[in-house]
Design a protein around this motif. Structure first.
Motif, PDB file in Angstrom:
ATOM      1  N   ARG A 219       0.837  -1.205   0.000  1.00 56.07           N
ATOM      2  CA  ARG A 219       0.000   0.000   0.000  1.00 56.07           C
ATOM      3  C   ARG A 219       0.869   1.252   0.000  1.00 56.07           C
ATOM      4  NH1 ARG A 219      -3.881  -1.552   5.047  1.00 56.07           N
ATOM      5  NH2 ARG A 219      -4.992  -3.345   4.117  1.00 56.07           N
ATOM      6  N   GLN A 220       1.947   1.208   0.783  1.00 56.94           N
ATOM      7  CA  GLN A 220       2.874   2.341   0.837  1.00 56.94           C
ATOM      8  C   GLN A 220       3.470   2.615  -0.541  1.00 56.94           C
ATOM      9  OE1 GLN A 220       6.055   1.647   3.612  1.00 56.94           O
ATOM     10  NE2 GLN A 220       6.631   3.794   3.771  1.00 56.94           N
ATOM     11  N   VAL A 221       3.822   1.551  -1.249  1.00 55.99           N
ATOM     12  CA  VAL A 221       4.378   1.693  -2.598  1.00 55.99           C
ATOM     13  C   VAL A 221       3.357   2.348  -3.524  1.00 55.99           C
ATOM     14  CG1 VAL A 221       5.107   0.383  -4.632  1.00 55.99           C
ATOM     15  CG2 VAL A 221       6.045  -0.184  -2.373  1.00 55.99           C
ATOM     16  N   ARG A 222       2.101   1.884  -3.487  1.00 55.51           N
ATOM     17  CA  ARG A 222       1.075   2.457  -4.361  1.00 55.51           C
ATOM     18  C   ARG A 222       0.711   3.888  -3.973  1.00 55.51           C
ATOM     19  NH1 ARG A 222      -3.700   0.349  -3.972  1.00 55.51           N
ATOM     20  NH2 ARG A 222      -3.360  -1.175  -2.295  1.00 55.51           N
ATOM     21  N   ALA A 223       0.688   4.161  -2.670  1.00 54.88           N
ATOM     22  CA  ALA A 223       0.289   5.491  -2.214  1.00 54.88           C
ATOM     23  C   ALA A 223       1.276   6.570  -2.635  1.00 54.88           C
ATOM     24  CB  ALA A 223       0.143   5.494  -0.690  1.00 54.88           C
ATOM     25  N   PHE A 224       2.558   6.208  -2.783  1.00 58.10           N
ATOM     26  CA  PHE A 224       3.575   7.199  -3.111  1.00 58.10           C
ATOM     27  C   PHE A 224       4.086   7.068  -4.547  1.00 58.10           C
ATOM     28  CE2 PHE A 224       4.343   6.716   1.660  1.00 58.10           C
ATOM     29  CZ  PHE A 224       3.399   7.699   1.945  1.00 58.10           C
ATOM     30  N   ASN A 225       3.322   6.403  -5.387  1.00 63.08           N
ATOM     31  CA  ASN A 225       3.633   6.289  -6.816  1.00 63.08           C
ATOM     32  C   ASN A 225       2.691   7.209  -7.580  1.00 63.08           C
ATOM     33  OD1 ASN A 225       3.647   5.601  -9.558  1.00 63.08           O
ATOM     34  ND2 ASN A 225       3.819   3.430  -9.191  1.00 63.08           N
ATOM     35  N   PRO A 226       3.192   8.181  -8.361  1.00 63.67           N
ATOM     36  CA  PRO A 226       4.580   8.314  -8.825  1.00 63.67           C
ATOM     37  C   PRO A 226       5.472   9.167  -7.924  1.00 63.67           C
ATOM     38  CG  PRO A 226       3.192   9.829 -10.019  1.00 63.67           C
ATOM     39  CD  PRO A 226       2.274   9.057  -9.109  1.00 63.67           C
ATOM     40  N   VAL A 227       4.901  10.047  -7.129  1.00 65.20           N
ATOM     41  CA  VAL A 227       5.724  10.899  -6.270  1.00 65.20           C
ATOM     42  C   VAL A 227       5.155  10.884  -4.852  1.00 65.20           C
ATOM     43  CG1 VAL A 227       6.574  12.439  -8.087  1.00 65.20           C
ATOM     44  CG2 VAL A 227       4.389  12.937  -6.993  1.00 65.20           C
ATOM     45  N   PRO A 228       6.009  11.015  -3.878  1.00 65.99           N
ATOM     46  CA  PRO A 228       7.474  11.152  -3.933  1.00 65.99           C
ATOM     47  C   PRO A 228       8.212   9.829  -4.107  1.00 65.99           C
ATOM     48  CG  PRO A 228       6.739  11.254  -1.674  1.00 65.99           C
ATOM     49  CD  PRO A 228       5.483  11.150  -2.506  1.00 65.99           C
ATOM     50  N   GLY A 229       7.475   8.706  -4.043  1.00 65.48           N
ATOM     51  CA  GLY A 229       8.093   7.394  -4.197  1.00 65.48           C
ATOM     52  C   GLY A 229       8.460   6.785  -2.854  1.00 65.48           C
ATOM     53  N   ALA A 230       7.997   5.557  -2.612  1.00 63.53           N
ATOM     54  CA  ALA A 230       8.441   4.819  -1.428  1.00 63.53           C
ATOM     55  C   ALA A 230       9.850   4.290  -1.708  1.00 63.53           C
ATOM     56  CB  ALA A 230       7.485   3.664  -1.142  1.00 63.53           C
ATOM     57  N   TRP A 231      10.721   4.259  -0.696  1.00 59.95           N
ATOM     58  CA  TRP A 231      12.120   3.951  -0.981  1.00 59.95           C
ATOM     59  C   TRP A 231      12.779   3.171   0.152  1.00 59.95           C
ATOM     60  CZ3 TRP A 231      15.788   6.147   2.359  1.00 59.95           C
ATOM     61  CH2 TRP A 231      15.311   7.159   3.194  1.00 59.95           C
ATOM     62  N   PHE A 232      13.867   2.506  -0.227  1.00 62.36           N
ATOM     63  CA  PHE A 232      14.774   1.901   0.749  1.00 62.36           C
ATOM     64  C   PHE A 232      16.189   2.316   0.376  1.00 62.36           C
ATOM     65  CE2 PHE A 232      14.283  -1.333  -2.578  1.00 62.36           C
ATOM     66  CZ  PHE A 232      15.598  -1.702  -2.847  1.00 62.36           C
ATOM     67  N   GLU A 233      17.141   1.946   1.210  1.00 60.60           N
ATOM     68  CA  GLU A 233      18.522   2.404   0.997  1.00 60.60           C
ATOM     69  C   GLU A 233      19.478   1.223   0.965  1.00 60.60           C
ATOM     70  OE1 GLU A 233      20.003   6.355   2.646  1.00 60.60           O
ATOM     71  OE2 GLU A 233      20.974   4.905   3.973  1.00 60.60           O
ATOM     72  N   VAL A 234      20.384   1.247  -0.003  1.00 56.71           N
ATOM     73  CA  VAL A 234      21.438   0.240  -0.116  1.00 56.71           C
ATOM     74  C   VAL A 234      22.757   0.965  -0.370  1.00 56.71           C
ATOM     75  CG1 VAL A 234      22.321  -1.728  -1.417  1.00 56.71           C
ATOM     76  CG2 VAL A 234      19.870  -1.503  -1.041  1.00 56.71           C
TER      77      VAL A 234
END
Length: 320
Positions: A219-234
């Protein structure tokens, strides 16, 4: 009618076009001031301002409408009604009362649920089954006014971007319908029960919280698509997830690379939240797993997980 239109983002543009196409006289457009954007940080007009200029309509971009001079200029337009769609500024009582028939707002939720700034994203994050658009007669409270007309649509599987476009078009149609016969669509008070508030999205909310269930991460991915974008860090680099699949512990992926996640399906084994568990970028969540399907590194285009991993390996065991 003589209409003042007030809006700012892309969501508002179809409403403006619908008013013009319906034969109304849009005497002025109010939008937020230009902001600096792009690599050169040039002042950029809002989508509504650009659309109005293309239509040959006067554009006004006051920083506020609270001063007497701005309010007098608004009233001097002698409008029948003001139509508001995601304008972004609070309208003082003097502005609300200036048009002969007041102000109508296109609000992207089923009021009284999700009053406030981010109704589309909040509805997705909450797992609501449906949302919609209300044409609301504005008053001084935050989205508390009576509703003249509403329409509904399902949410399942839709991103915020898809819903925004759908609700914008829906709101444009409803607004034209209401303006065509206001007597046929009298304002009805909102129910007293079911009030929720759609707070503005905080940047901290866009980082994926792997302690959540796979369903909530999706849901988080869909809610923030296209902006600001759900993200993780590598390795110090942010990677946006724009689409993903989910799997619960009782299910199997039945996809290439899934065999290496067999341990995660063993009830006696527990991967850490946010750990990559196979070569296909499957990531463990608080319950279940997600598999990103569309991703984006900073300053680059959108790619599939397979394309990303070819140039940016993220091995099993990586904590993201």
């Amino acid at each position: 009618m003589r209409i003042i239109f007030m809006g700012t983002p892309d969501f508002s543009v179809p409403v403006l076009h619908a008013l013009v196409e319906a034969g109304h006289q849009v005497v002025a457009v109010y939008s937020q001031p230009p902001r600096r954007a792009g690599r050169g940080k040039a002042l950029t007009p809002t989508p509504v301002a650009r659309a109005a200029e293309a239509l040959g309509i006067e554009v006004r971009t006051p920083v506020s409408l609270r001063d007497a001079e701005s309010q007098a200029a608004f009233a001097a337009l002698d409008a029948d009604i003001a139509v508001v769609a995601a304008y972004g500024l609070i309208l003082p009582r003097a502005v609300l009362d200036a048009p002969r028939l007041g102000c109508l707002n296109v609000h992207a939720s089923l009021l009284p649920r999700w009053r406030g700034a981010a109704p589309i994203q909040r509805a997705i994050l909450a797992g609501d089954a449906e949302t919609g658009v209300c044409i609301m007669q504005m008053e001084a409270g935050l989205d508390t006014g009576p509703v003249r007309l509403e329409a509904r649509t399902g949410i399942a599987g839709k991103t915020a971007g898809v819903l925004t476009d759908e609700l914008s078009a829906m709101g444009a149609r409803l607004m034209v319908t209401v303006l065509g016969d206001m007597a046929a669509h009298p304002p009805l008070p909102q129910p007293e029960d079911g009030v929720t508030y759609a707070a503005k999205i905080d940047k901290a909310e866009t980082r994926i919280d792997w302690s959540q269930s796979a369903e909530q991460v999706e849901r988080q991915v869909r809610a923030f698509n296209p902006v600001p974008g759900a993200w993780f860090e590598v390795a110090g680099e942010r990677i946006k997830v724009l689409a993903c699949l989910t799997r619960h512990p009782s299910e199997s992926w039945d996809l290439p690379g899934a065999g290496e996640a067999a341990a995660a399906r063993d009830p006696s084994f527990r991967w850490g939240d946010g750990m990559v568990i196979d070569t296909a970028l499957t990531i463990a969540c608080g319950s279940g797993e997600i598999r990103p399907t569309l991703l984006q590194r900073a300053g680059r285009g959108v790619v599939t997980a397979e394309e990303l991993l070819r140039g940016f390996p993220i091995p099993a065991g990586t904590q993201v």
